[in-house]
Design an enzyme around this catalytic site. Structure first.
Site, mmCIF file in Angstrom:
data_model
loop_
_atom_site.group_PDB
_atom_site.id
_atom_site.type_symbol
_atom_site.label_atom_id
_atom_site.label_comp_id
_atom_site.label_asym_id
_atom_site.label_seq_id
_atom_site.Cartn_x
_atom_site.Cartn_y
_atom_site.Cartn_z
ATOM 1 N N CYS A 34 0.876 -1.176 0.000
ATOM 2 C CA CYS A 34 0.000 0.000 0.000
ATOM 3 C C CYS A 34 0.911 1.223 0.000
ATOM 4 C CB CYS A 34 -0.939 -0.034 1.216
ATOM 5 S SG CYS A 34 -0.069 0.012 2.794
ATOM 6 N N ARG A 35 0.411 2.348 0.454
ATOM 7 C CA ARG A 35 1.222 3.561 0.458
ATOM 8 C C ARG A 35 2.403 3.446 1.425
ATOM 9 N NH1 ARG A 35 1.654 7.719 3.689
ATOM 10 N NH2 ARG A 35 -0.182 7.134 4.861
#
Length: 85
Positions: A34-35
């Site tokens: 993810c980020r």
């Protein structure tokens, strides 16, 4: 794909769709990201609970991936492997 892009060849599956989006557990290695690593850690837990035995959560997420200069596609961080030297 978010503004930081994604690893080349990655498939996008939102956390809410896991583990169903991947089908039945098997022997493949699944790398989730993810980020920054928080959601991917939760995704890895869900997949492990569903029976996937080869799951890796990418620590640091796409923020770290981009900081290390690895190739990314999509988003504002798209770079080709040649640009990553």
């Amino acid at each position: 794909r978010g503004p930081l892009g994604a690893m080349p060849g990655a498939e996008h599956h939102p956390l809410a769709t896991l583990p169903a989006a991947l089908g039945a557990p098997d022997e493949r290695t699944v790398v989730v990201f993810c980020r920054s690593g928080g959601r991917s850690a939760r995704a890895a837990e869900r997949l492990a609970e569903a029976g996937f035995t080869r799951v890796v959560s990418m620590a640091g997420g796409m923020t770290r991936w981009n900081a290390l200069g690895y190739p990314a596609i999509g988003g504002g961080a798209a770079r080709s492997p040649a640009e990553c030297g």
